[in-house]
Design a protein around this motif. Sequence first.
Motif, PDB file in Angstrom:
ATOM      1  N   PRO A  66     -39.585  37.883 -81.149  1.00 65.51           N
ATOM      2  CA  PRO A  66     -40.312  37.274 -80.024  1.00 65.51           C
ATOM      3  C   PRO A  66     -40.670  35.828 -80.365  1.00 65.51           C
TER       4      PRO A  66
ATOM      5  N   ASN B  30     -46.497  43.610 -79.864  1.00 62.51           N
ATOM      6  CA  ASN B  30     -45.820  42.549 -79.098  1.00 62.51           C
ATOM      7  C   ASN B  30     -44.306  42.543 -79.317  1.00 62.51           C
ATOM      8  N   ILE B  33     -42.663  45.487 -77.318  1.00 63.73           N
ATOM      9  CA  ILE B  33     -42.707  45.247 -75.872  1.00 63.73           C
ATOM     10  C   ILE B  33     -41.787  44.094 -75.482  1.00 63.73           C
ATOM     11  N   TYR B  34     -41.807  43.058 -76.305  1.00 62.50           N
ATOM     12  CA  TYR B  34     -40.926  41.923 -76.009  1.00 62.50           C
ATOM     13  C   TYR B  34     -39.463  42.367 -76.005  1.00 62.50           C
ATOM     14  N   CYS B  37     -38.561  44.376 -72.905  1.00 63.33           N
ATOM     15  CA  CYS B  37     -38.447  43.455 -71.764  1.00 63.33           C
ATOM     16  C   CYS B  37     -37.170  42.619 -71.856  1.00 63.33           C
ATOM     17  N   ALA B  47     -38.471  37.742 -70.440  1.00 64.73           N
ATOM     18  CA  ALA B  47     -39.063  38.683 -71.386  1.00 64.73           C
ATOM     19  C   ALA B  47     -40.430  38.198 -71.843  1.00 64.73           C
ATOM     20  N   GLU B  48     -40.546  36.916 -72.100  1.00 66.07           N
ATOM     21  CA  GLU B  48     -41.827  36.374 -72.565  1.00 66.07           C
ATOM     22  C   GLU B  48     -42.895  36.519 -71.471  1.00 66.07           C
ATOM     23  N   ALA B  51     -43.683  40.302 -71.056  1.00 66.33           N
ATOM     24  CA  ALA B  51     -44.466  40.842 -72.174  1.00 66.33           C
ATOM     25  C   ALA B  51     -45.924  40.388 -72.053  1.00 66.33           C
ATOM     26  N   GLN B  52     -46.109  39.153 -71.668  1.00 66.19           N
ATOM     27  CA  GLN B  52     -47.468  38.632 -71.498  1.00 66.19           C
ATOM     28  C   GLN B  52     -48.191  39.398 -70.384  1.00 66.19           C
ATOM     29  N   THR B  77     -45.754  51.780 -73.401  1.00 69.07           N
ATOM     30  CA  THR B  77     -44.377  51.698 -72.889  1.00 69.07           C
ATOM     31  C   THR B  77     -44.325  52.046 -71.400  1.00 69.07           C
ATOM     32  N   THR B  80     -45.294  48.990 -69.602  1.00 69.60           N
ATOM     33  CA  THR B  80     -44.164  48.055 -69.666  1.00 69.60           C
ATOM     34  C   THR B  80     -43.093  48.447 -68.653  1.00 69.60           C
TER      35      THR B  80
END
Lengths: 273, 199
Positions: A66, B30, B33-34, B37, B47-48, B51-52, B77, B80
Amino acid sequence: MPDHTSNGMQCHEFDGLVSDALDGALSGSRLEGFQAHARTCSVCGPLFAEVTAGRNWLKDLTEVEPPVSLVINILASTTGVDTQRLRANVSPSLSMSQQPRVSFRPSWWERAQAWASGAMQPIWGTVRQPRFAMSFGMAFFSLSVALSVLGVKPADLRSVSLRPAAIRHTYYNTQARVVRYYENIRFVYEVESRVRELKRNVTPAEPAPAKKEHKNDTTQQPEQKQDRNYSQNENHLILACAPLGPSVFDPLNQDPLNPDLPVVSVTTYRRFV
Amino acid sequence: MEDVQVVAMLVRRCVAGDAAAWEEIVQTYNRRIYNICYRFAGSADDAEDLAQEVFIKMYRTLATYDSSKGAFVTWVTTITRNLLVDHFRKTKQDRITDSLDAASSAHEDAQPLSEQIQDQSAPPDARVRSREVGETVHAALAKLSPELREAVILRDLQDFDYREIATVLKVPEGTVKSRINRGRAELARLLQRTYRQVM
Ligand SMILES: [Zn+2]
């Protein structure tokens, strides 16, 4: 899926075992039956090969890193945690090469800029739209034209005083200027109308042939006339009225009380605009 | 996958207003999840953002998490996945699954694709090659229908078990297995076609 039996196992049964087989969860006679079916069934065999291949492709996909900013942004948007501390010791889960080496310490100016850009974001977003810029430009243009017509110079604005008495004074000054401007225009109109009247009185016989020509034109080319009337109504009026006398003029367009006024006003208007 | 007690305590601390506990949760999840995504949405920027969004939603609803009902990672999840569904609906991506016409050519090559790929002339640098393959697989994944894509991402990229996936997707385990197999098979067909074109 065609459901037939091959090696003592049905296709739907085989289908339910594909995941377990790939996970290595099959053993003994079940595994043997599964493998035998895969070898002999013309549908399940190729399907199993595809599923296996697909899984192998996916296993080759490695995790991606990330962006370093992700954690910072998440914390800023949730707890609003002081970002400079986080920038200094980013994420222990990230590799060393990705961590910023220098502790990032924004100056008061950078912080002020960040705050201002955040606060101005919605306004700036609107202002940058072309439609807004266009309208703003037009408004500015109109204002500057109005000011120059009223005789206001940008240099005057510097010396503008905002004391109530001064404002009152400026107001009356401007009002007087507007009135004077209006009077001047009226004077010009009147002089013009007098000149016109004089001209008409001196040359009374002129208009007759013009009228005939005009009539001929319209009868010969009715469509053209119609076109012009719809698309260039005002121009036509000016062309018709300027050189001609009142006898030629369409009585519908004329004010019976003041026959001169509409003619003059239209022509002068065009000249001033 | 996670120590239930530790996570439950972390969540309690966080709900009580402990910023350090929240930061620990963010640091722990993070990456996962990133990646979910990124593989689902296809682009790093999306994705960023996603994820945020997930963490913002998580932060707001953390008090509703009940450790007796399931693992924290499953809860995270699920959030998400729900946001990804919303994102997909919003962007209305038209996914061409190509499954029907691909099926006609599927019977010709029973040999696994990984073996077919070996035959190709490999680029000199193995790392470059592996990155190119990764990009191709990533692109093929984006062509799967969202139902199949999410199933294979959770199983093959995130190593969830079938029961967890069934909880996240709210479908029976049998359906989960079927979707995973269909997703893998379809991906293989797509890649088979890609590499056949290259050859
Ligand atoms: Zn079969």
